[in-house]
Design a protein around this motif. Structure first.
Motif, PDB file in Angstrom:
ATOM      1  N   GLY A 163     111.062  34.658  10.106  1.00 52.45           N
ATOM      2  CA  GLY A 163     111.486  34.447   8.723  1.00 52.45           C
ATOM      3  C   GLY A 163     112.946  34.782   8.457  1.00 52.45           C
ATOM      4  O   GLY A 163     113.343  35.000   7.311  1.00 52.45           O
ATOM      5  N   ILE A 164     113.742  34.815   9.522  1.00 48.01           N
ATOM      6  CA  ILE A 164     115.176  35.102   9.363  1.00 48.01           C
ATOM      7  C   ILE A 164     115.874  33.845   8.854  1.00 48.01           C
ATOM      8  O   ILE A 164     115.860  32.796   9.511  1.00 48.01           O
ATOM      9  N   LYS A 165     116.466  33.960   7.681  1.00 51.31           N
ATOM     10  CA  LYS A 165     117.170  32.823   7.088  1.00 51.31           C
ATOM     11  C   LYS A 165     118.659  33.131   7.062  1.00 51.31           C
ATOM     12  O   LYS A 165     119.109  34.029   6.329  1.00 51.31           O
ATOM     13  N   THR A 166     119.411  32.421   7.873  1.00 55.41           N
ATOM     14  CA  THR A 166     120.844  32.649   7.980  1.00 55.41           C
ATOM     15  C   THR A 166     121.501  31.369   8.483  1.00 55.41           C
ATOM     16  O   THR A 166     120.809  30.447   8.936  1.00 55.41           O
ATOM     17  N   GLN A 167     122.806  31.310   8.391  1.00 56.60           N
ATOM     18  CA  GLN A 167     123.548  30.186   8.971  1.00 56.60           C
ATOM     19  C   GLN A 167     124.023  30.601  10.367  1.00 56.60           C
ATOM     20  O   GLN A 167     124.802  31.534  10.512  1.00 56.60           O
ATOM     21  N   TRP A 168     123.508  29.916  11.373  1.00 60.35           N
ATOM     22  CA  TRP A 168     123.920  30.217  12.745  1.00 60.35           C
ATOM     23  C   TRP A 168     125.238  29.510  13.048  1.00 60.35           C
ATOM     24  O   TRP A 168     125.372  28.305  12.815  1.00 60.35           O
ATOM     25  N   LEU A 169     126.204  30.262  13.590  1.00 62.58           N
ATOM     26  CA  LEU A 169     127.492  29.717  14.019  1.00 62.58           C
ATOM     27  C   LEU A 169     127.604  29.906  15.526  1.00 62.58           C
ATOM     28  O   LEU A 169     127.527  31.040  16.011  1.00 62.58           O
ATOM     29  N   CYS A 170     127.788  28.810  16.259  1.00 60.89           N
ATOM     30  CA  CYS A 170     127.774  28.870  17.720  1.00 60.89           C
ATOM     31  C   CYS A 170     129.039  28.286  18.338  1.00 60.89           C
ATOM     32  O   CYS A 170     129.881  27.716  17.648  1.00 60.89           O
ATOM     33  N   GLY A 171     129.130  28.415  19.655  1.00 60.22           N
ATOM     34  CA  GLY A 171     130.213  27.809  20.409  1.00 60.22           C
ATOM     35  C   GLY A 171     129.766  26.508  21.035  1.00 60.22           C
ATOM     36  O   GLY A 171     128.751  25.923  20.655  1.00 60.22           O
ATOM     37  N   SER A 172     130.504  26.067  22.043  1.00 64.26           N
ATOM     38  CA  SER A 172     130.251  24.755  22.651  1.00 64.26           C
ATOM     39  C   SER A 172     129.059  24.743  23.599  1.00 64.26           C
ATOM     40  O   SER A 172     128.451  23.691  23.827  1.00 64.26           O
ATOM     41  N   ALA A 173     128.684  25.908  24.162  1.00 60.55           N
ATOM     42  CA  ALA A 173     127.638  25.933  25.185  1.00 60.55           C
ATOM     43  C   ALA A 173     126.246  25.611  24.646  1.00 60.55           C
ATOM     44  O   ALA A 173     125.359  25.226  25.400  1.00 60.55           O
ATOM     45  N   ALA A 174     126.039  25.769  23.336  1.00 62.30           N
ATOM     46  CA  ALA A 174     124.729  25.461  22.742  1.00 62.30           C
ATOM     47  C   ALA A 174     124.640  24.014  22.281  1.00 62.30           C
ATOM     48  O   ALA A 174     123.568  23.555  21.870  1.00 62.30           O
ATOM     49  N   ARG A 175     125.746  23.312  22.326  1.00 61.45           N
ATOM     50  CA  ARG A 175     125.797  21.932  21.830  1.00 61.45           C
ATOM     51  C   ARG A 175     125.181  20.977  22.853  1.00 61.45           C
ATOM     52  O   ARG A 175     125.871  20.333  23.645  1.00 61.45           O
ATOM     53  N   ALA A 176     123.869  20.898  22.839  1.00 56.60           N
ATOM     54  CA  ALA A 176     123.170  20.049  23.809  1.00 56.60           C
ATOM     55  C   ALA A 176     121.855  19.556  23.215  1.00 56.60           C
ATOM     56  O   ALA A 176     121.121  20.338  22.598  1.00 56.60           O
ATOM     57  N   PRO A 177     121.542  18.282  23.393  1.00 55.00           N
ATOM     58  CA  PRO A 177     120.263  17.751  22.915  1.00 55.00           C
ATOM     59  C   PRO A 177     119.071  18.547  23.436  1.00 55.00           C
ATOM     60  O   PRO A 177     118.059  18.678  22.753  1.00 55.00           O
ATOM     61  N   LYS A 178     119.202  19.095  24.653  1.00 55.10           N
ATOM     62  CA  LYS A 178     118.107  19.870  25.242  1.00 55.10           C
ATOM     63  C   LYS A 178     117.804  21.101  24.406  1.00 55.10           C
ATOM     64  O   LYS A 178     116.632  21.480  24.242  1.00 55.10           O
ATOM     65  N   MET A 179     118.832  21.742  23.865  1.00 54.57           N
ATOM     66  CA  MET A 179     118.614  22.915  23.012  1.00 54.57           C
ATOM     67  C   MET A 179     117.799  22.526  21.787  1.00 54.57           C
ATOM     68  O   MET A 179     116.846  23.216  21.413  1.00 54.57           O
ATOM     69  N   VAL A 180     118.161  21.406  21.169  1.00 58.85           N
ATOM     70  CA  VAL A 180     117.452  20.942  19.971  1.00 58.85           C
ATOM     71  C   VAL A 180     116.020  20.563  20.320  1.00 58.85           C
ATOM     72  O   VAL A 180     115.083  20.862  19.578  1.00 58.85           O
ATOM     73  N   GLU A 181     115.847  19.927  21.463  1.00 57.40           N
ATOM     74  CA  GLU A 181     114.504  19.533  21.909  1.00 57.40           C
ATOM     75  C   GLU A 181     113.615  20.759  22.086  1.00 57.40           C
ATOM     76  O   GLU A 181     112.453  20.769  21.665  1.00 57.40           O
ATOM     77  N   LEU A 182     114.164  21.803  22.694  1.00 56.79           N
ATOM     78  CA  LEU A 182     113.389  23.021  22.956  1.00 56.79           C
ATOM     79  C   LEU A 182     113.136  23.826  21.686  1.00 56.79           C
ATOM     80  O   LEU A 182     112.061  24.389  21.507  1.00 56.79           O
ATOM     81  N   ALA A 183     114.116  23.879  20.807  1.00 51.93           N
ATOM     82  CA  ALA A 183     113.990  24.702  19.593  1.00 51.93           C
ATOM     83  C   ALA A 183     113.268  23.991  18.464  1.00 51.93           C
ATOM     84  O   ALA A 183     112.705  24.637  17.580  1.00 51.93           O
ATOM     85  N   GLY A 184     113.289  22.657  18.473  1.00 48.08           N
ATOM     86  CA  GLY A 184     112.624  21.903  17.411  1.00 48.08           C
ATOM     87  C   GLY A 184     113.259  22.141  16.057  1.00 48.08           C
ATOM     88  O   GLY A 184     114.484  22.278  15.948  1.00 48.08           O
ATOM     89  N   LYS A 185     112.432  22.230  15.025  1.00 45.36           N
ATOM     90  CA  LYS A 185     112.943  22.365  13.660  1.00 45.36           C
ATOM     91  C   LYS A 185     113.706  23.670  13.441  1.00 45.36           C
ATOM     92  O   LYS A 185     114.478  23.791  12.487  1.00 45.36           O
ATOM     93  N   ALA A 186     113.529  24.642  14.335  1.00 43.73           N
ATOM     94  CA  ALA A 186     114.235  25.920  14.198  1.00 43.73           C
ATOM     95  C   ALA A 186     115.739  25.768  14.406  1.00 43.73           C
ATOM     96  O   ALA A 186     116.518  26.627  13.988  1.00 43.73           O
TER      97      ALA A 186
END
Length: 294
Positions: A163-186
């Motif tokens: 239930g953690i609601k925050t704006q995540w700010l990341c670098g370039s290493a997380a910018r991958a379709p695979k990350m989105v596929e694994l994390a889903g709506k999160a």
């Protein structure tokens, strides 16, 4: 892992006797092998290592991917532009994460930002709840998380479940379709910075067309364009300096100077890293990674 990479590089140097090696992908793996290449006077080049100290081993070590000394200030500027003047920072505890963390924190503080906490974590864990609880203490509106694909996916899913609601700010290493596929709506709404490559240039269009002709589609794999430029600049250096390690080392700066590659101007700075780089902002929107529009 670093140990296996060192073994592989030693084999290439002592058995195959190559004058130049395209080095391991991860910054920590590359930096473990760099002293071996330097000691043996063999050129080692990276196409995706962003860690600040990547080329510190010596004059035989190069990269065509920009250093996080450039990305850190852009990430700090992103945080401040969105009104986040106080943030905790999470980072993967390796050479890449540490370098980008330091670059971000230094720039962010100079811009007037306050870092409320700094939390290091290990790679390849299956549970990051302890780190997430600490980062979310006080319900910060944003959390900077310098993470990788798999680690980020686990963290975003667990944060969502907690239930953690925050704006995540990341670098370039997380910018991958695979990350989105694994994390889903999160992963929805995660934003970050990345070295952006203008795709409307004649160089990029020619590369994309050639790739599609060769492989049947135009979905360039992650860092595929940087790898292409690495090979191309090395070939130019071999043409100029000959097929010896010393010849390639001496010719690389000349071969790269002013050369407009697929990923832009490949001119090296004094530390044999790209002197120029453009940065964009990415966002996860409707399950896809897109360029962020304000």
């Amino acid at each position: 892992n670093p140990k296996d990479c060192v073994t592989a590089v030693r084999k290439l140097i002592t058995v195959d006797k190559v004058p130049v090696i395209f080095g391991p992908a991860g910054s920590s793996n590359f930096m473990a092998t760099a002293p071996v290449a330097q000691e043996n006077k063999v050129v080692l080049i990276s196409a995706q290592g962003a860690a600040v100290g990547l080329t510190k081993a010596g004059e035989y070590i190069f990269r065509v991917f920009p250093s996080d000394t450039l990305q850190g200030p852009h990430l700090a500027k992103l945080a401040m532009s969105k009104g986040y003047k106080k943030v905790p920072v999470m980072y993967v505890n390796n050479d890449w994460g540490l370098g980008l963390k330091n670059a971000f924190v230094d720039a962010y503080k100079k811009m007037g930002g306050t870092v409320t906490d700094i939390i290091a974590y290990d790679e390849k864990k299956t549970d990051y709840r302890t780190e997430l609880l600490r980062a979310s203490k006080g319900n910060p509106p944003a959390i900077v998380n310098l993470t990788y694909i798999n680690e980020g996916a686990v963290q975003f899913k667990q944060a969502f479940e907690m239930g953690i609601k925050t704006q995540w700010l990341c670098g370039s290493a997380a910018r991958a379709p695979k990350m989105v596929e694994l994390a889903g709506k999160a992963a929805e709404g995660v934003i970050g910075t990345y070295p952006s490559v203008p795709q409307n240039t004649k160089q990029y269009q020619a590369f994309k067309e050639a790739y599609k002709k060769k492989y049947g589609d135009d979905k360039i794999p992650i860092f595929g364009d940087y790898n292409y430029d690495m090979v191309y600049v090395t070939a130019r250096a071999i043409e100029k300096g000959g097929y010896t390690a010393d010849g390639i080392r001496k010719a690389l700066p000349q071969a790269a100077k002013g050369f407009k590659g697929v990923t832009g101007d490949k001119t090296f700075d004094s530390e044999r890293s790209p002197k120029f780089a453009e940065y964009g902002i990415w966002v996860v929107k409707d399950g896809k990674i897109e360029d962020y529009k304000k």
